[in-house]
Design a protein around this motif. Structure first.
Motif, mmCIF file in Angstrom:
data_model
loop_
_atom_site.group_PDB
_atom_site.id
_atom_site.type_symbol
_atom_site.label_atom_id
_atom_site.label_comp_id
_atom_site.label_asym_id
_atom_site.label_seq_id
_atom_site.Cartn_x
_atom_site.Cartn_y
_atom_site.Cartn_z
ATOM 1 N N GLU A 143 -89.092 -80.930 17.738
ATOM 2 C CA GLU A 143 -88.044 -81.670 18.445
ATOM 3 C C GLU A 143 -86.780 -80.826 18.603
ATOM 4 O O GLU A 143 -86.130 -80.842 19.647
ATOM 5 N N LEU A 144 -86.432 -80.097 17.547
ATOM 6 C CA LEU A 144 -85.223 -79.276 17.587
ATOM 7 C C LEU A 144 -85.338 -78.176 18.641
ATOM 8 O O LEU A 144 -84.406 -77.942 19.411
ATOM 9 N N LEU A 145 -86.475 -77.508 18.674
ATOM 10 C CA LEU A 145 -86.687 -76.449 19.663
ATOM 11 C C LEU A 145 -86.720 -77.009 21.086
ATOM 12 O O LEU A 145 -86.084 -76.462 21.990
ATOM 13 N N ALA A 146 -87.473 -78.093 21.267
ATOM 14 C CA ALA A 146 -87.564 -78.689 22.609
ATOM 15 C C ALA A 146 -86.190 -79.138 23.086
ATOM 16 O O ALA A 146 -85.821 -78.913 24.240
ATOM 17 N N GLY A 147 -85.415 -79.757 22.190
ATOM 18 C CA GLY A 147 -84.072 -80.203 22.557
ATOM 19 C C GLY A 147 -83.150 -79.051 22.896
ATOM 20 O O GLY A 147 -82.429 -79.087 23.907
ATOM 21 N N SER A 148 -83.167 -78.011 22.086
ATOM 22 C CA SER A 148 -82.302 -76.851 22.342
ATOM 23 C C SER A 148 -82.658 -76.169 23.656
ATOM 24 O O SER A 148 -81.779 -75.880 24.480
ATOM 25 N N PHE A 149 -83.941 -75.903 23.850
ATOM 26 C CA PHE A 149 -84.346 -75.225 25.085
ATOM 27 C C PHE A 149 -84.109 -76.097 26.316
ATOM 28 O O PHE A 149 -83.733 -75.592 27.379
ATOM 29 N N ALA A 150 -84.317 -77.404 26.201
ATOM 30 C CA ALA A 150 -84.082 -78.301 27.332
ATOM 31 C C ALA A 150 -82.593 -78.323 27.701
ATOM 32 O O ALA A 150 -82.233 -78.284 28.885
ATOM 33 N N LEU A 151 -81.732 -78.377 26.696
ATOM 34 C CA LEU A 151 -80.289 -78.351 26.978
ATOM 35 C C LEU A 151 -79.862 -77.007 27.560
ATOM 36 O O LEU A 151 -79.028 -76.956 28.470
ATOM 37 N N LEU A 152 -80.443 -75.924 27.058
ATOM 38 C CA LEU A 152 -80.156 -74.605 27.625
ATOM 39 C C LEU A 152 -80.616 -74.545 29.083
ATOM 40 O O LEU A 152 -79.912 -74.009 29.940
ATOM 41 N N ALA A 153 -81.781 -75.117 29.368
ATOM 42 C CA ALA A 153 -82.274 -75.160 30.751
ATOM 43 C C ALA A 153 -81.320 -75.961 31.633
ATOM 44 O O ALA A 153 -81.048 -75.577 32.782
ATOM 45 N N TRP A 154 -80.789 -77.055 31.117
ATOM 46 C CA TRP A 154 -79.838 -77.882 31.862
ATOM 47 C C TRP A 154 -78.573 -77.085 32.171
ATOM 48 O O TRP A 154 -78.085 -77.076 33.304
ATOM 49 N N ILE A 155 -78.042 -76.399 31.165
ATOM 50 C CA ILE A 155 -76.824 -75.600 31.356
ATOM 51 C C ILE A 155 -77.077 -74.492 32.377
ATOM 52 O O ILE A 155 -76.265 -74.276 33.284
ATOM 53 N N ALA A 156 -78.210 -73.803 32.254
ATOM 54 C CA ALA A 156 -78.531 -72.721 33.187
ATOM 55 C C ALA A 156 -78.763 -73.264 34.589
ATOM 56 O O ALA A 156 -78.342 -72.642 35.573
ATOM 57 N N HIS A 157 -79.395 -74.415 34.698
ATOM 58 C CA HIS A 157 -79.600 -75.053 36.006
ATOM 59 C C HIS A 157 -78.249 -75.359 36.656
ATOM 60 O O HIS A 157 -78.062 -75.124 37.853
ATOM 61 N N ASP A 158 -77.331 -75.869 35.866
ATOM 62 C CA ASP A 158 -75.988 -76.168 36.372
ATOM 63 C C ASP A 158 -75.287 -74.887 36.844
ATOM 64 O O ASP A 158 -74.652 -74.871 37.894
ATOM 65 N N ARG A 159 -75.415 -73.828 36.056
ATOM 66 C CA ARG A 159 -74.803 -72.547 36.427
ATOM 67 C C ARG A 159 -75.466 -71.945 37.661
ATOM 68 O O ARG A 159 -74.810 -71.259 38.454
ATOM 69 N N ALA A 160 -76.760 -72.167 37.843
ATOM 70 C CA ALA A 160 -77.495 -71.601 38.977
ATOM 71 C C ALA A 160 -76.956 -72.107 40.303
ATOM 72 O O ALA A 160 -77.006 -71.396 41.311
ATOM 73 N N ARG A 161 -76.421 -73.322 40.301
ATOM 74 C CA ARG A 161 -75.851 -73.854 41.542
ATOM 75 C C ARG A 161 -74.623 -73.061 41.968
ATOM 76 O O ARG A 161 -74.280 -73.024 43.141
ATOM 77 N N LEU A 162 -73.974 -72.410 41.001
ATOM 78 C CA LEU A 162 -72.782 -71.619 41.296
ATOM 79 C C LEU A 162 -73.073 -70.126 41.393
ATOM 80 O O LEU A 162 -72.537 -69.443 42.262
ATOM 81 N N ASP A 163 -73.907 -69.616 40.486
ATOM 82 C CA ASP A 163 -74.074 -68.173 40.347
ATOM 83 C C ASP A 163 -75.410 -67.619 40.814
ATOM 84 O O ASP A 163 -75.625 -66.424 40.741
ATOM 85 N N GLY A 164 -76.342 -68.450 41.205
ATOM 86 C CA GLY A 164 -77.562 -67.953 41.812
ATOM 87 C C GLY A 164 -78.771 -67.743 40.930
ATOM 88 O O GLY A 164 -78.965 -68.387 39.913
ATOM 89 N N SER A 165 -79.596 -66.783 41.364
ATOM 90 C CA SER A 165 -80.971 -66.675 40.904
ATOM 91 C C SER A 165 -81.150 -66.287 39.436
ATOM 92 O O SER A 165 -82.139 -66.678 38.824
#
Length: 193
Positions: A143-165
């Motif tokens: 659960e800890l790993l899935a939660g951490s990686f999922a939140l990291l994916a969310w943050i990176a997804h948010d950044r991708a809208r601004l900074d790209g690929s």
């Protein structure tokens, strides 16, 4: 130091102190319940090869359960090779992962609602009793790993809208790691929509 970075650093320190205070009572615990078959008596965790880690079901000898969590097994194996069979090394790792998850949650909520709501949400998440099984049980690492990686994916997804690929690639990799840690992470795209 800009204001957001200053707030994030202070939040990380506070979350670390609070989390360690709340969960330090688990340091003396032995292996419990599912920790026995999945960690303590698991030959793959003790001395498995990378190929075995990647091809063995999460529950040893029970492929019919359909649980495949190689990232979780990989971290348990690394933990075992570093600290041996002493449960304290596994517990320290789980607490560190919980701190990371809480901090990533802070970053997500702070971006959406501001520093104070982000900190409040992360603190409640850090100390809420529902987290005790994920943090105190060694197999809660999934659960800890899935939660951490999922939140990291969310943050990176948010950044991708601004900074790209590059951030888009980070988001996909983090999402894949979340799903390979525990299958519950599959729901992340629904949150992002």
């Amino acid at each position: 130091m800009n204001s957001n970075l200053h707030h994030a650093a202070k939040a990380l320190i506070l979350l670390a102190v609070v989390t360690v205070l709340v969960y330090s009572n688990s340091f003396s615990n032995l292996f419990t319940f599912d920790d026995h078959p999945l960690v303590e008596n698991n030959s793959v965790v003790k001395d498995g090869s990378l190929a075995q880690i990647l091809t063995t079901p999460f529950w040893p000898g029970q492929p019919e359960l359909g649980l495949y969590r190689p990232i979780t097994v990989l971290t348990l194996t690394a933990n075992y090779r570093i600290s041996g069979s002493d449960p304290i090394g596994f517990r320290i790792t789980n607490i560190l992962l919980h701190i990371a998850t809480c901090w990533l949650l802070y970053l997500v909520v702070a971006r959406l609602c501001g520093h104070r709501p982000g900190l409040a949400a992360a603190l409640v998440f850090a100390i809420h009793p529902v987290q005790s099984e994920a943090v105190n049980a060694i197999v809660g690492r999934a659960e800890l790993l899935a939660g951490s990686f999922a939140l990291l994916a969310w943050i990176a997804h948010d950044r991708a809208r601004l900074d790209g690929s590059v951030w888009r690639a980070v988001s996909w990799i983090a999402y894949l790691l979340a799903c390979l840690s525990k299958e519950h992470a599959l729901v992340l795209p629904a949150f992002l929509v």
